[in-house]
Each structure stands twice: as structure tokens, then as C-alpha cells.
Design a protein around this motif. Structure first.
Motif, mmCIF file in Angstrom:
data_model
loop_
_atom_site.group_PDB
_atom_site.id
_atom_site.type_symbol
_atom_site.label_atom_id
_atom_site.label_comp_id
_atom_site.label_asym_id
_atom_site.label_seq_id
_atom_site.Cartn_x
_atom_site.Cartn_y
_atom_site.Cartn_z
ATOM 1 N N LEU A 47 -7.785 12.368 -5.920
ATOM 2 C CA LEU A 47 -8.179 13.470 -5.050
ATOM 3 C C LEU A 47 -9.587 13.958 -5.379
ATOM 4 C CD1 LEU A 47 -4.801 15.395 -4.882
ATOM 5 C CD2 LEU A 47 -5.922 14.151 -3.019
ATOM 6 N N ALA A 48 -9.958 13.969 -6.645
ATOM 7 C CA ALA A 48 -11.318 14.366 -7.032
ATOM 8 C C ALA A 48 -12.335 13.395 -6.432
ATOM 9 C CB ALA A 48 -11.447 14.413 -8.551
ATOM 10 N N GLU A 49 -12.019 12.096 -6.446
ATOM 11 C CA GLU A 49 -12.907 11.104 -5.823
ATOM 12 C C GLU A 49 -13.038 11.359 -4.326
ATOM 13 O OE1 GLU A 49 -11.698 7.052 -6.598
ATOM 14 O OE2 GLU A 49 -11.487 7.445 -8.739
ATOM 15 N N VAL A 50 -11.921 11.625 -3.667
ATOM 16 C CA VAL A 50 -11.928 11.866 -2.219
ATOM 17 C C VAL A 50 -12.739 13.120 -1.895
ATOM 18 C CG1 VAL A 50 -10.484 12.487 -0.230
ATOM 19 C CG2 VAL A 50 -9.769 10.659 -1.788
ATOM 20 N N TYR A 51 -12.526 14.190 -2.648
ATOM 21 C CA TYR A 51 -13.281 15.419 -2.409
ATOM 22 C C TYR A 51 -14.777 15.200 -2.617
ATOM 23 C CZ TYR A 51 -8.819 17.931 -2.338
ATOM 24 O OH TYR A 51 -7.547 18.365 -2.032
ATOM 25 N N ALA A 52 -15.156 14.422 -3.628
ATOM 26 C CA ALA A 52 -16.562 14.132 -3.877
ATOM 27 C C ALA A 52 -17.159 13.336 -2.723
ATOM 28 C CB ALA A 52 -16.726 13.368 -5.195
ATOM 29 N N ILE A 53 -16.416 12.369 -2.231
ATOM 30 C CA ILE A 53 -16.897 11.572 -1.084
ATOM 31 C C ILE A 53 -17.056 12.454 0.138
ATOM 32 C CG2 ILE A 53 -16.233 9.747 0.548
ATOM 33 C CD1 ILE A 53 -14.898 8.330 -1.909
ATOM 34 N N ASN A 54 -16.066 13.287 0.405
ATOM 35 C CA ASN A 54 -16.135 14.186 1.562
ATOM 36 C C ASN A 54 -17.324 15.142 1.457
ATOM 37 O OD1 ASN A 54 -13.945 13.082 2.867
ATOM 38 N ND2 ASN A 54 -12.491 14.577 2.048
ATOM 39 N N LYS A 55 -17.592 15.616 0.258
ATOM 40 C CA LYS A 55 -18.713 16.545 0.044
ATOM 41 C C LYS A 55 -20.038 15.845 0.353
ATOM 42 C CE LYS A 55 -20.456 19.850 -3.308
ATOM 43 N NZ LYS A 55 -20.300 20.410 -4.652
ATOM 44 N N VAL A 62 0.842 -1.196 0.000
ATOM 45 C CA VAL A 62 0.000 0.000 0.000
ATOM 46 C C VAL A 62 0.877 1.246 0.000
ATOM 47 C CG1 VAL A 62 -1.906 -1.132 1.211
ATOM 48 C CG2 VAL A 62 -0.251 0.170 2.510
ATOM 49 N N ALA A 63 0.276 2.332 -0.445
ATOM 50 C CA ALA A 63 0.919 3.645 -0.397
ATOM 51 C C ALA A 63 -0.182 4.660 -0.086
ATOM 52 C CB ALA A 63 1.581 3.971 -1.728
ATOM 53 N N ALA A 64 0.139 5.634 0.735
ATOM 54 C CA ALA A 64 -0.833 6.660 1.119
ATOM 55 C C ALA A 64 -0.339 8.021 0.660
ATOM 56 C CB ALA A 64 -1.033 6.651 2.633
ATOM 57 N N LEU A 65 -1.224 8.756 0.006
ATOM 58 C CA LEU A 65 -0.900 10.098 -0.473
ATOM 59 C C LEU A 65 -1.500 11.151 0.439
ATOM 60 C CD1 LEU A 65 -1.573 9.811 -4.311
ATOM 61 C CD2 LEU A 65 0.633 9.870 -3.138
ATOM 62 N N GLY A 66 -0.852 12.288 0.491
ATOM 63 C CA GLY A 66 -1.378 13.439 1.215
ATOM 64 C C GLY A 66 -1.280 14.668 0.337
ATOM 65 N N PRO A 89 0.835 16.481 -4.522
ATOM 66 C CA PRO A 89 0.634 15.425 -3.531
ATOM 67 C C PRO A 89 1.981 14.790 -3.173
ATOM 68 C CG PRO A 89 -0.940 15.200 -5.322
ATOM 69 C CD PRO A 89 0.068 16.231 -5.745
ATOM 70 N N HIS A 90 2.062 14.262 -1.959
ATOM 71 C CA HIS A 90 3.293 13.624 -1.508
ATOM 72 C C HIS A 90 2.971 12.304 -0.822
ATOM 73 C CE1 HIS A 90 1.877 16.137 1.811
ATOM 74 N NE2 HIS A 90 2.381 15.227 2.599
ATOM 75 N N LEU A 91 3.984 11.481 -0.709
ATOM 76 C CA LEU A 91 3.825 10.160 -0.104
ATOM 77 C C LEU A 91 3.834 10.289 1.412
ATOM 78 C CD1 LEU A 91 3.648 7.116 -0.817
ATOM 79 C CD2 LEU A 91 6.119 7.039 -0.479
ATOM 80 N N LEU A 92 2.741 9.863 2.036
ATOM 81 C CA LEU A 92 2.640 9.904 3.501
ATOM 82 C C LEU A 92 3.143 8.622 4.144
ATOM 83 C CD1 LEU A 92 -0.917 11.406 4.066
ATOM 84 C CD2 LEU A 92 1.282 12.531 4.426
ATOM 85 N N ALA A 93 2.844 7.494 3.522
ATOM 86 C CA ALA A 93 3.215 6.196 4.092
ATOM 87 C C ALA A 93 3.263 5.168 2.981
ATOM 88 C CB ALA A 93 2.194 5.783 5.142
ATOM 89 N N LYS A 94 4.047 4.118 3.228
ATOM 90 C CA LYS A 94 4.099 3.002 2.294
ATOM 91 C C LYS A 94 4.514 1.774 3.081
ATOM 92 C CE LYS A 94 8.880 3.768 0.816
ATOM 93 N NZ LYS A 94 9.764 3.952 -0.341
ATOM 94 N N ILE A 133 9.348 8.627 1.807
ATOM 95 C CA ILE A 133 8.264 9.228 2.582
ATOM 96 C C ILE A 133 8.407 10.752 2.538
ATOM 97 C CG2 ILE A 133 7.199 9.395 4.878
ATOM 98 C CD1 ILE A 133 6.874 6.642 3.553
ATOM 99 N N HIS A 134 7.300 11.454 2.360
ATOM 100 C CA HIS A 134 7.183 12.917 2.256
ATOM 101 C C HIS A 134 7.657 13.466 0.909
ATOM 102 C CE1 HIS A 134 5.912 12.969 6.360
ATOM 103 N NE2 HIS A 134 7.061 12.463 6.769
ATOM 104 N N GLN A 135 8.153 12.610 0.022
ATOM 105 C CA GLN A 135 8.575 13.074 -1.303
ATOM 106 C C GLN A 135 7.347 13.383 -2.156
ATOM 107 O OE1 GLN A 135 11.204 10.349 -3.323
ATOM 108 N NE2 GLN A 135 11.162 11.511 -5.223
ATOM 109 N N GLU A 136 7.411 14.508 -2.888
ATOM 110 C CA GLU A 136 6.325 14.836 -3.815
ATOM 111 C C GLU A 136 6.298 13.818 -4.936
ATOM 112 O OE1 GLU A 136 6.724 18.815 -5.286
ATOM 113 O OE2 GLU A 136 6.115 19.694 -3.387
ATOM 114 N N ILE A 137 5.090 13.535 -5.430
ATOM 115 C CA ILE A 137 4.979 12.588 -6.529
ATOM 116 C C ILE A 137 5.538 13.224 -7.799
ATOM 117 C CG2 ILE A 137 2.972 11.442 -5.492
ATOM 118 C CD1 ILE A 137 1.267 12.821 -7.685
#
Length: 86
Positions: free
Chosen positions: A75-83, A6-10, A19-24, A59-63
Motif C-alpha cells: 500500500l505504501a508503494e501504491v500511495y507513492a505511485i499515486n502521489k 493472482v490476487a487483488a487487495l483493496g 486490507p481485504h481480498l477483492l479478487a483472486k 473474496i472480501h475477507q480481511e487479510i
């Protein structure tokens, strides 16, 4: 059997240029990251090719610019879900 990765973006639109890598992680670490995401209601998207590319970053490196389009879609999917939730 292949280990789960897995990899997590922030991304903070106020402070980040990209966006940058938060965790992997893989295996047990991957399971912990997924559990933490579920605990905080963070949406999860499965994309093994993207995880492979992201796992090469620090970790913390920009994509890299080549991943901007796919990151923007996520990110568009995440924003739509949050909305919808709000």
C-alpha cells in the motif's frame, strides 16, 4: 507448466480495519484480473508467496494479521505511485 495465479487487495482507510481480498484467480481468470488492473492503471506487484497465502482467503475477507506488514509495504508503494501521478 505452472498456471499463473493472482490476487487483488483493496483497502479504504476511511472504512476498512484491514486490507481485504477483492479478487483472486488462476489461468484465464488471472489474465482477466491483470487486464482489468492494467485498464485502470492499478499497480501490479509480483510476489508468488503472497499470492499463495491470499488465494486461501475468501473474496472480501480481511487479510490475517500475519500479512499486515507486507500489505502495508504494498500500500505504501501504491500511495507513492499515486502521489507521483497527481
Amino acid at each position: 507448466m505452472k498456471r499463473k495465479k493472482v490476487a487483488a487487495l483493496g483497502y479504504d482507510k476511511e472504512t476498512d480495519k484491514a486490507p481485504h481480498l477483492l479478487a483472486k484467480g488462476a489461468g484465464h481468470v488471472a489474465e482477466k484480473i491483470l487486464a482489468k488492473a492494467a485498464e485502470h492503471n492499478i499497480p501490479i506487484r509480483e510476489d508468488s508467496d503472497l499470492v499463495e497465502a491470499l488465494s486461501k482467503l475468501d473474496i472480501h475477507q480481511e487479510i490475517p494479521a500475519e500479512l499486515y506488514r507486507v500489505a502495508a509495504e504494498i500500500l505504501a508503494e501504491v500511495y507513492a505511485i499515486n502521489k507521483k501521478i497527481k
